[in-house]
Design an enzyme around this catalytic site. Structure first.
Site, short mmCIF file in Angstrom:
data_model
loop_
_atom_site.label_atom_id
_atom_site.label_comp_id
_atom_site.label_asym_id
_atom_site.label_seq_id
_atom_site.Cartn_x
_atom_site.Cartn_y
_atom_site.Cartn_z
N GLY A 1 6.52 6.33 -2.97
CA GLY A 1 5.44 7.07 -2.33
C GLY A 1 5.10 6.49 -0.97
N SER A 2 3.82 6.52 -0.68
CA SER A 2 3.36 6.17 0.66
C SER A 2 3.75 4.77 1.10
CB SER A 2 1.84 6.29 0.68
OG SER A 2 1.31 5.77 1.87
#
Lengths: 145, 423
Positions: free
Chosen positions: A64-65
């Site tokens: 993810g981020s």
């Protein structure tokens, strides 16, 4: 009573003990970890609803981020961070998270921790020697992969 | 332990000041964590600038104290006064121009401006976007960069052969200050061969198709893999890949994704995978896509409180498409419509009349942030729709809202009727 010792490489020095939270599934940072409460909020994750405070987090990696690290950083600053981190293999997200969380971290393990350690086990992470040791097995009803 | 050059040792011993010293210490620690043998020179840094919410963990009003700890992990006060390479800001926690149209208070706006000014004075260009590559940030093949945006790693590594990682937000600042990052992983060209091959047996025509392909590959590709799209897809463009890589980075962790015949290190399948036999082969089918769509959708035709478009930030062509659709229409009174883009792109949108067309219809054009990084939504909004798999995926857990996901056009039709008009 030591049951099993896994050898690896110390990534961040120090020694810490805590209850293991073990997941082969990576965890996302944004909308995965609530850094105000220390609770995992990622939908469908095996840790959903559990607190990472003072735990020994054993994960396959990050996803993810790029903000993965900041949630662990904020949790540490707020006093609800993990006690130690264990990653079989490092990646960039977990690498920065290890530095900013600053807790004992071990990686490049000789044995697969997912075969050996269960959520609920009491483990000792030695970032100086590069070892992960099970101090006490959890009771069978609390075990999960 | 990582080996340092004389210049790096000089920074490490404090000869170039305490800020560079701390930045180097952190980079060296990062390098040792990874097992890197040396560092490489970073020439471009895309930084997570602003009074972001995670920084409030320190509970301090002092900018220097906050930056010292939350950027540099230093309990000693450091002043961020100089970056040493080209630096550009990522999204902040609000639109700095229309902050009052997104539920931000004057106090929050002023605080954010103070932070932005500090970064500006240290040499950071205040672009404020998650699509840095659309606004001047273009590292070339083999050039080492850092970025705080997960999908930008995939874009810049895969499409141009540049070298970056999904380093955490803090490492971006360390690299910007000392100009170094570990020479490890994808910073080494030999490490970039594909490991997991995907053939596409689902539609690949539209931005929505590619968003879902990315979301699905991210779901299916293992940790630390480098996916390769081998065959079966229609040729994508930058707009489709912008959405696809955003969703892929969200559900998986890949920092590189070869697309055979499209990306420069995958002119052929053989070039993409090199000498190594790939670890696995999979096919993305319409069933897999349907599964992803269902994960991102509440289902049913509900009234919608909030619709947000522009994740990643819209290109000027996407702004034109929104304006064209909304001309002579009205956004429903019960629905708030936000359209996000980068401030430099909004300037063009203003000049071309697209912004006016959107605002005349009742939409709100915002820049430099998004629902996720602002953590703001219209007061009382419980039902929301996005044309971004990334936003739809991330927004639900923290907000408890009901979420729908579809194409730009699905969302725009919904904005007009006030009800979900997509699947």
């Amino acid at each position: 009573m030591s049951v099993k010792l896994i050898k690896g490489r110390g990534a961040i020095p120090g020694v810490s003990e805590g209850i293991a939270m073990v997941s082969m599934e990576t965890i996302q940072g944004w909308s995965g970890l609530d850094d105000k409460t220390g609770l995992v909020i990622e939908r469908g994750h095996p840790f959903e609803g559990m607190s990472i405070k003072d735990s020994v987090l054993i994960l396959s990696g990050g996803k993810g981020s790029n903000g993965w690290s900041c949630h662990f950083h904020a949790a540490r600053v707020s006093g609800i961070g993990p006690a130690a981190l264990v990653f079989p293999k490092m990646d960039s997200r977990t690498g920065v998270a290890a530095v900013v969380t600053g807790v004992p971290t071990v990686t490049d393990l000789e044995d697969d921790p997912f075969d050996v350690i269960r959520t609920g086990d009491l483990v000792r992470v030695d970032g100086n020697k590069g070892t992960v040791e099970i101090i006490q097995r959890s009771k069978p009803e609390t075990q999960q992969n | 332990m990582v080996k340092l050059t004389d210049k790096e040792k000089q920074m490490m011993d404090g000869s170039e000041g305490s800020l560079k010293q701390k930045a180097m210490e952190n980079i060296v620690s990062y390098a040792n964590v990874l097992g890197a043998e040396e560092l490489c020179v970073v020439t471009k840094a895309h930084l997570f600038c602003g009074a972001h919410s995670y920084m409030k963990a320190l509970q301090s009003d002092n900018i220097d104290e906050v930056m010292s700890e939350m950027h540099f992990c230093s309990s000693d006060k450091l002043i961020l006064d100089k970056v040493s390479c080209y630096s550009q800001s990522d999204v902040g926690p609000m639109c700095p121009f229309n902050w009052d149209k997104m539920g931000v208070s004057e106090k929050e706006h002023t605080e954010n401006l103070n932070y932005l000014n500090r970064y500006l004075h240290s040499g950071v260009n205040l672009v404020g976007s998650c699509v840095p590559y659309l606004v001047g940030f273009i590292p070339l093949m083999g050039e080492h960069y850092v970025t705080s945006e997960s999908h930008a790693v995939l874009i810049m590594n895969s499409l141009w052969g540049a070298c970056g990682h999904a380093d955490g937000l803090e490492a971006g600042f360390w690299s910007a200050v000392c100009g170094r990052t570990p020479l490890w992983g994808l910073h080494i060209m030999e490490n970039r061969k594909g490991t997991h091959v995907f053939d596409i047996e689902c539609p690949s025509e539209t931005v929505l198709d590619w968003d879902l392909i990315g979301y699905t590959i991210g779901r299916k590709t293992p940790t630390h893999s480098i996916p390769v799209l081998r065959k079966g897809f229609k040729r994508p463009d930058i707009t489709k890949l912008k959405s696809s890589y955003a969703s892929m980075a969200t559900t998986g962790g890949p920092e590189m994704c070869h697309i055979v015949g499209v990306t420069p290190e995958a002119r052929t399948y053989e070039e993409a995978v090199g000498d190594r036999q790939p670890e696995d082969f999979a096919t993305i089918t319409s069933n897999d896509i349907r599964e992803s769509l269902e994960m991102l959708n509440e289902g049913g035709r509900s009234r919608l409180d909030y619709i947000s478009l522009g994740c990643p930030h819209y290109t000027i062509d996407q702004m034109r498409q929104v304006a064209t659709f909304l001309r002579d229409k009205r956004v429903n009174n019960n629905t708030v419509l936000h359209v996000w883009t980068a401030a430099p792109i909004k300037e063009t949108s203003d000049r071309c009349g697209y912004t006016k067309a959107i605002e005349d219809a009742g939409g709100i054009v915002l820049t430099s942030s998004c629902p996720l990084t602002s953590e703001k939504k219209p007061r009382g909004a419980e039902t929301m729709a996005f044309d971004s798999g990334k936003q739809a995926h991330y927004i639900k857990p923290g907000s408890g809202s009901k979420v729908w996901f579809g194409s730009m056009e699905d969302c725009l039709r919904s904005a007009v009727t006030g009800f979900w008009e997509g699947e």
